[in-house]
Write a protein that holds these residues in place. Sequence first.
Motif, PDB file in Angstrom:
ATOM      1  N   UNK A 168       0.863  -1.181   0.000  1.00 27.74           N
ATOM      2  CA  UNK A 168       0.000   0.000   0.000  1.00 27.74           C
ATOM      3  C   UNK A 168       0.899   1.230   0.000  1.00 27.74           C
ATOM      4  N   UNK A 169       0.751   2.107  -0.979  1.00 32.08           N
ATOM      5  CA  UNK A 169       1.671   3.260  -1.038  1.00 32.08           C
ATOM      6  C   UNK A 169       1.477   4.211   0.137  1.00 32.08           C
ATOM      7  N   UNK A 170       2.573   4.562   0.784  1.00 31.05           N
ATOM      8  CA  UNK A 170       2.599   5.529   1.885  1.00 31.05           C
ATOM      9  C   UNK A 170       1.576   5.188   2.968  1.00 31.05           C
ATOM     10  N   UNK A 171       1.545   3.928   3.351  1.00 34.50           N
ATOM     11  CA  UNK A 171       0.624   3.457   4.377  1.00 34.50           C
ATOM     12  C   UNK A 171       0.968   4.069   5.713  1.00 34.50           C
ATOM     13  N   UNK A 172      -0.063   4.459   6.475  1.00 39.26           N
ATOM     14  CA  UNK A 172       0.155   5.038   7.788  1.00 39.26           C
ATOM     15  C   UNK A 172       0.753   3.983   8.729  1.00 39.26           C
ATOM     16  N   UNK A 173       1.680   4.412   9.574  1.00 38.66           N
ATOM     17  CA  UNK A 173       2.343   3.475  10.482  1.00 38.66           C
ATOM     18  C   UNK A 173       1.331   2.776  11.394  1.00 38.66           C
ATOM     19  N   UNK A 174       0.286   3.478  11.806  1.00 40.23           N
ATOM     20  CA  UNK A 174      -0.705   2.853  12.692  1.00 40.23           C
ATOM     21  C   UNK A 174      -1.366   1.653  12.027  1.00 40.23           C
ATOM     22  N   UNK A 175      -1.577   1.736  10.705  1.00 40.33           N
ATOM     23  CA  UNK A 175      -2.151   0.584  10.000  1.00 40.33           C
ATOM     24  C   UNK A 175      -1.172  -0.575   9.983  1.00 40.33           C
ATOM     25  N   UNK A 176       0.097  -0.301   9.736  1.00 40.68           N
ATOM     26  CA  UNK A 176       1.072  -1.395   9.668  1.00 40.68           C
ATOM     27  C   UNK A 176       1.209  -2.081  11.022  1.00 40.68           C
ATOM     28  N   UNK A 177       1.043  -1.333  12.101  1.00 39.54           N
ATOM     29  CA  UNK A 177       1.180  -1.900  13.437  1.00 39.54           C
ATOM     30  C   UNK A 177      -0.042  -2.710  13.839  1.00 39.54           C
ATOM     31  N   UNK A 178      -1.203  -2.347  13.348  1.00 43.10           N
ATOM     32  CA  UNK A 178      -2.442  -3.004  13.780  1.00 43.10           C
ATOM     33  C   UNK A 178      -2.943  -4.007  12.744  1.00 43.10           C
ATOM     34  N   UNK A 179      -3.259  -3.538  11.564  1.00 46.49           N
ATOM     35  CA  UNK A 179      -3.743  -4.455  10.533  1.00 46.49           C
ATOM     36  C   UNK A 179      -2.635  -5.382  10.040  1.00 46.49           C
ATOM     37  N   UNK A 180      -1.405  -4.910  10.077  1.00 50.36           N
ATOM     38  CA  UNK A 180      -0.280  -5.775   9.770  1.00 50.36           C
ATOM     39  C   UNK A 180      -0.156  -6.098   8.292  1.00 50.36           C
ATOM     40  N   UNK A 232     -17.381  -1.087   0.063  1.00 45.71           N
ATOM     41  CA  UNK A 232     -16.083  -1.730  -0.149  1.00 45.71           C
ATOM     42  C   UNK A 232     -15.034  -0.714  -0.589  1.00 45.71           C
ATOM     43  N   UNK A 233     -15.434   0.206  -1.460  1.00 46.09           N
ATOM     44  CA  UNK A 233     -14.508   1.267  -1.872  1.00 46.09           C
ATOM     45  C   UNK A 233     -14.102   2.115  -0.671  1.00 46.09           C
ATOM     46  N   UNK A 234     -15.048   2.330   0.245  1.00 41.66           N
ATOM     47  CA  UNK A 234     -14.749   3.164   1.412  1.00 41.66           C
ATOM     48  C   UNK A 234     -13.635   2.560   2.262  1.00 41.66           C
ATOM     49  N   UNK A 235     -13.548   1.232   2.312  1.00 35.39           N
ATOM     50  CA  UNK A 235     -12.485   0.602   3.097  1.00 35.39           C
ATOM     51  C   UNK A 235     -11.121   0.880   2.496  1.00 35.39           C
ATOM     52  N   UNK A 236     -11.043   0.920   1.172  1.00 33.29           N
ATOM     53  CA  UNK A 236      -9.783   1.285   0.533  1.00 33.29           C
ATOM     54  C   UNK A 236      -9.434   2.737   0.826  1.00 33.29           C
ATOM     55  N   UNK A 237     -10.438   3.615   0.855  1.00 28.91           N
ATOM     56  CA  UNK A 237     -10.192   5.029   1.132  1.00 28.91           C
ATOM     57  C   UNK A 237      -9.693   5.252   2.560  1.00 28.91           C
ATOM     58  N   UNK A 238     -10.035   4.337   3.474  1.00 28.48           N
ATOM     59  CA  UNK A 238      -9.540   4.460   4.852  1.00 28.48           C
ATOM     60  C   UNK A 238      -8.015   4.446   4.910  1.00 28.48           C
ATOM     61  N   UNK A 239      -7.398   3.823   3.922  1.00 26.41           N
ATOM     62  CA  UNK A 239      -5.944   3.652   3.931  1.00 26.41           C
ATOM     63  C   UNK A 239      -5.215   4.758   3.181  1.00 26.41           C
ATOM     64  N   UNK A 240      -5.936   5.766   2.738  1.00 26.93           N
ATOM     65  CA  UNK A 240      -5.299   6.867   2.012  1.00 26.93           C
ATOM     66  C   UNK A 240      -4.876   7.959   2.991  1.00 26.93           C
ATOM     67  N   UNK A 241      -3.613   8.330   2.951  1.00 23.19           N
ATOM     68  CA  UNK A 241      -3.163   9.496   3.706  1.00 23.19           C
ATOM     69  C   UNK A 241      -2.986   9.244   5.191  1.00 23.19           C
ATOM     70  N   UNK A 242      -2.957  10.353   5.932  1.00 16.38           N
ATOM     71  CA  UNK A 242      -2.677  10.358   7.362  1.00 16.38           C
ATOM     72  C   UNK A 242      -3.915   9.912   8.134  1.00 16.38           C
ATOM     73  N   UNK A 243      -3.775   8.863   8.949  1.00 13.94           N
ATOM     74  CA  UNK A 243      -4.933   8.336   9.670  1.00 13.94           C
ATOM     75  C   UNK A 243      -5.503   9.342  10.661  1.00 13.94           C
ATOM     76  N   UNK A 244      -4.651  10.162  11.265  1.00 12.11           N
ATOM     77  CA  UNK A 244      -5.142  11.133  12.249  1.00 12.11           C
ATOM     78  C   UNK A 244      -6.183  12.073  11.656  1.00 12.11           C
ATOM     79  N   UNK A 245      -6.062  12.390  10.392  1.00  7.45           N
ATOM     80  CA  UNK A 245      -6.948  13.385   9.771  1.00  7.45           C
ATOM     81  C   UNK A 245      -7.850  12.806   8.685  1.00  7.45           C
ATOM     82  N   UNK A 246      -7.862  11.504   8.538  1.00 11.47           N
ATOM     83  CA  UNK A 246      -8.632  10.886   7.452  1.00 11.47           C
ATOM     84  C   UNK A 246     -10.107  10.794   7.825  1.00 11.47           C
ATOM     85  N   UNK A 247     -10.932  11.647   7.225  1.00 18.22           N
ATOM     86  CA  UNK A 247     -12.361  11.645   7.521  1.00 18.22           C
ATOM     87  C   UNK A 247     -13.091  10.459   6.898  1.00 18.22           C
TER      88      UNK A 247
END
Length: 808
Positions: free
Chosen positions: A378-390, A466-481
């Motif tokens: 996943x391009x430029x994945x947020x660190x929080x995702x890598x730590x949790x979703x793995x 389903x598309x919305x789940x992919x959008x969850x992984x875009x950008x900075x998780x702290x500010x991702x609406x």
Amino acid sequence: MRRLSPPHFWLVCLLLLTATPAFPDSVDLSKAQIFCPIKDKNSLRRSLEVLQQEVEKRTRIRLPLARKLPPAGQPVIALALETDLTTFPATVQTALNALPAIRSEGFKLLVQPNNAVWIVAKDARGLLYGVGQLLRKAEMRPGQLTLSDKATLASTPRYPIRGHQLGYRPKTNAYDAFTVAQFDQYIRDLALFGANSIEILPPRTDDDATSRHMKLPAIRMVGEQSRIGQEYGLDVWMWYPNLGKDYEHPDSVRRELKEREEVFATVPKLDAVFVPGGDPGDLEPDVMFTWLAKEAQVLQKYHPKAKIWVSPQVFRPTQAWFDAFFKHVNADYPWFGGVVFGPWVKIPVQEIRKLVKPSIPIRHYPDITHNYSSQYPVPHWDLAWSMTLGRESINPRPHDEKAIHNALDEFGVGSISYSEGTNDDVNKFVWSDQDWNPETPVIETLRDYARLFIGPDYTETVAQALISLENNWRGNLLTNQAVGQSLRQWQLLEQQVPPTVLQNPRFQMGLIRAYYDAYTQRRLLYETELEQQARDGLANAPKTGSRPALQQAKITLEKAWKDRIWPDYRTKCFALADSLFKSIGAQLTMEKHGAMSGRGNFIDNIDIPLNDSPWLMDQLATIEQLSDEKERLAKIHALLHRTDPGPGGFYDHFGAPESWYRVVPGESWAKDPGSLRSPRIGFGVGLVGEEWVDEIKALGFKGQITPRVWMKQAKTLYDQPLKIAYNELDPTASYRMRIAYTGRFRSRMKLTTDDGSVIHEFIQTGRQPIFEFDVPQTASADGKVTFIWTCGEGERGSQVTEIWLIRK
């Protein structure tokens, strides 16, 4: 005009509703008969059975078979090969002939307003795909089967290889729990979306021999998988790595050949064997191809037309290895089938296409199952995702998968994906649709997926969710609406759908991600604020005293696990994980569900700290042991200012988006999604020794705890240079460079600058995190400098985590 009284108004409305068809643009097939003039069972395979069974599951209607074509006006679904077209009425033949011509595996689907549907195929597979198209587009409800009158089309697949690997081994996150019936249904589902191949695994791989989940011994299940593929008329491949210790000694070779004879004799159908060049089974090409010739003799004894395909997959490649490999590839061996381009192949597929003869096919082996440390992270994945979703979570990436496919598809003849279970379910169907037709919009595939597998009343809502789940992984998780919006979509569906949908594993896989994502974001916000409060308190230590500040900082940080937030979301995730384990064997935890570490067990990570509290608590405990107040205050100051480069200095963390602009880009992600010519984000600490953590663990760290930022860095693969540029430097100043080298790879790296200056020669990374060097003043004399990291031949890549440029 006379106004109708309320009772009369509603009566007129009722009459209008009963007089108007419920689906004015659809044909009603609820009472249709199936007519099929094909006599050859090999041509029919299981197409009629699939049509009847899949319709009955969803409508409770058992479509009867007609011995002869029903009279005009009676609902009918007719299936035939082009050679049987004369059994249809002349008007139907004319309409079908007016559609574009089809080729191998193609079909024509003609929908007529008199409730008649005609499916004509080029061959047996085409019949199955025509039936699949009907089922994908049909609206099936209890007692009702309709199809849009706009569903008419003629379609032929673009690529001849379209499939997925379904490995029955413990390392997968679900397949090892499948029954024979579940494999049958899953293979059928894939075929309905155009898959024509499955890839199975031998009983012996780089894995345990068995697991607590297995319903059959591996050798028996492999035979069943092959039989299922044969019955559906699909190609059956086998991924078979070289795991022996010696492929030259006669005794070792005999043992390996005996094993393959047992396996090849067990499977009723086998069209190709894919032998990876490495990961596992590294062999020198001369040894490997000599061995493959022997293996081919055994293979073709039981499957005379089967070929062996090979990948140039090797962890530590050298030019000599590649030269020897491609010499053998181009040698015209009669048993050789083609080249496979997959994970850890260093050479871009465009170059491989130039290195091999035009007559040699290339098959893609895309990794659609992993999120990072993979072929297509996943391009430029947020660190929080890598730590949790793995690395291996439920990961619908529909738009990414289409982009990856379409960047490289023209250089191959199709693909069989690398999958480790059901976590990539959505990705499989997107990829098959793209192999069939790369122009297919993603939303069309998702609508078909939702309509067929969830229900026609949720076609649009589930597709968008389903598309919305992919959008969850875009950008900075702290500010991702998008995360909150995604949860609201899934929660609304959760309230609306019937119990049958709530228990549907494909619905549950989306739902658990929505709750998990929202819970993770809430925790990240909460724990980020707690860390800031603790740091603010420590900053006041000179006023409050060090010991009270240290104690209060610990109390503040501990709130993350002592005063948990949003427990209902957490509970929901565990309940859904239990349900998915019962229904499809999804192993989302290690202890309860029997997952292997790092193989889909992302629920184990649901409470992992998302701030720097592990490192801070460790540092605070050390500082508390000091007896001198001034020393404690000095250590607190150093902790709070760890990243401070001093006046006129620079600090960057190259896992952070705000520093990435300094990384010199290669090709765009859309052109190079595998990062073979471009830098990418990496994850991992990778330090060895008693003092340093070896890797990030789901349940915490071992050894000395490291700063959170060391888990994410910029990196390149193999000997591709990693370049990081600075400008706006003081041209009159000299700089001291401090570097943090962490990451998954432990490579030997050399650092130079764009003017040719050498900062350091090749050094072995992974043994210590921090290095310091002087930057030659001549390198920054114009106020600019580009740092260039390169690896030695055979290394896996360069990695840089942090840089301080300290003005001397």
